[in-house]
Design a protein around this motif. Structure first.
Motif, PDB file in Angstrom:
ATOM      1  N   ASP A 138      23.456  73.323  -2.949  1.00  0.00           N
ATOM      2  CA  ASP A 138      23.777  73.349  -4.381  1.00  0.00           C
ATOM      3  C   ASP A 138      25.252  73.039  -4.619  1.00  0.00           C
ATOM      4  OD1 ASP A 138      21.220  73.837  -5.270  1.00  0.00           O
ATOM      5  OD2 ASP A 138      21.474  76.013  -5.420  1.00  0.00           O
ATOM      6  N   LEU A 141      25.640  69.279  -4.267  1.00  0.00           N
ATOM      7  CA  LEU A 141      25.107  68.550  -5.416  1.00  0.00           C
ATOM      8  C   LEU A 141      26.035  68.690  -6.624  1.00  0.00           C
ATOM      9  CD1 LEU A 141      21.301  69.420  -5.120  1.00  0.00           C
ATOM     10  CD2 LEU A 141      22.535  67.472  -4.165  1.00  0.00           C
ATOM     11  N   ARG A 145      27.908  65.689  -8.687  1.00  0.00           N
ATOM     12  CA  ARG A 145      27.824  65.523 -10.140  1.00  0.00           C
ATOM     13  C   ARG A 145      29.209  65.511 -10.767  1.00  0.00           C
ATOM     14  NH1 ARG A 145      23.043  68.739  -9.400  1.00  0.00           N
ATOM     15  NH2 ARG A 145      24.258  70.662  -9.602  1.00  0.00           N
ATOM     16  N   ALA A 173      21.173  64.153  -6.890  1.00  0.00           N
ATOM     17  CA  ALA A 173      22.080  65.031  -7.649  1.00  0.00           C
ATOM     18  C   ALA A 173      22.340  64.519  -9.053  1.00  0.00           C
ATOM     19  CB  ALA A 173      23.406  65.168  -6.898  1.00  0.00           C
TER      20      ALA A 173
END
Length: 319
Positions: A138, A141, A145, A173
């Motif tokens: 996470d 990702l 972003r 992502a």
């Protein structure tokens, strides 16, 4: 796996294999097992394993590995399909090499080759340095972003499986793949070195190439690209973590289409017998290879699908 352990694994194959295909062996004087990868790379490792396995078990006689690296596989593939090497031969190519050929618009040369068998594959972990602030998938990702260009990826040559996984992760992502900051290297150890020296933020490679650093704790694996976990490591898959990314760096064998059908059938029988032997399975486990054997028709269909998929992936990334 050192040479002695490899020979022991192959010796375990020999017991049940000597009588399987002696009529086939009598019709083939010698065979080259050809790869277009650098010595020690995955395709080359498989070519050498096939040659040693066939020689040890006598499924086919006098098989020898040959490596002709350079220009993302273009140089060696041209030699293979042109008949510049006149001896009968098998060509070992994996997803990574296929991607490099597609990126260079040189994959049409494979139309002169006959897919014989899908043999093995390797999972790809995505890794960071142990001290990295990126602790989870996470986190990775979110960094993608935020700004894909600030995140420095390391792996093998552009177009290869490492590059493909970096692109797929970026797209999953929601990042722009045209802004991927990817550095492709020639050496198997280069990505890990770049992470440990702070020259890269994230990397990927074959599980076998990164296994020592993962076990030693200098690299932290965030996710594994295969559909299911490796039995050797406690690494969750992308799918387990809710991310729709799957990639296996598969490898298989081809022959020139000009080789006569009878010889092709004999080689196909030998490969099918080789992968069923316990020694081959031991070797696969020791190298973290996934056993993926499929015969010619299924392998040909896979290669055709992958060529289409890779062309779209690279077009989306404007490569």
């Amino acid at each position: 796996m050192d040479g002695l352990d490899r020979r022991r694994a192959f010796a375990a194959m020999a017991g049940g294999a000597l009588l399987l295909t002696r009529p086939a062996a009598a019709q083939i004087a010698s065979l080259e097992i050809f790869s277009v990868a650098a010595p020690g790379d995955g395709d080359d490792q498989l070519a050498r394993a096939i040659a040693e396995g066939l020689n040890t078990t006598r499924l086919l006689p006098s098989a020898g590995p040959v490596s002709v690296p350079g220009d993302g596989g273009v140089k060696g593939l041209a030699q293979f399909v042109s008949g510049a090497r006149p001896r009968p031969g098998l060509l070992v190519i994996g997803l990574g090499t296929l991607g490099q050929l597609v990126l260079r618009k040189a994959d049409e040369s494979l139309d002169h080759c006959r897919p014989l068998a899908l043999l093995v594959g390797e999972s790809q972990p995505v890794v960071v340095a142990a001290k990295s602030p990126i602790r989870t998938l996470d986190d990775l990702l979110a960094a993608i972003r935020g700004d894909p260009e600030r995140l420095r990826w390391a792996g093998r040559l552009r177009g290869g499986a490492d590059h493909q996984l970096a692109l797929l992760t970026t797209m999953a992502a929601g990042g722009d793949p045209t802004r991927l900051n990817y550095v492709g290297g020639d050496e198997r150890s280069e990505a890990a070195v770049m992470l440990l020296t702070g020259e890269a933020d994230v990397a990927t490679g074959d599980l076998g190439d990164l296994s020592a650093q993962i076990r030693g704790g200098t690299l932290r694996a965030l996710a594994l690209s295969s559909p299911s976990r490796s039995p050797h490591f406690d690494i969750p898959t992308f799918r387990e973590l809710g991310v729709d990314v799957t990639l296996i760096n598969w490898r298989g064998a081809f022959a020139r289409r000009s080789i006569e059908r009878g010889l092709i059938s004999r080689v196909e029988e030998a490969l099918a017998a080789l992968v069923r032997l316990e020694g081959w399975r031991q070797l696969s486990s020791q190298r973290y290879w996934l056993e993926l054997y499929e015969p010619a028709d299924q392998f040909a269909a896979l290669v055709a699908r992958e060529r289409i998929r890779l062309k779209k992936l690279f077009a989306d990334a404007k490569l």
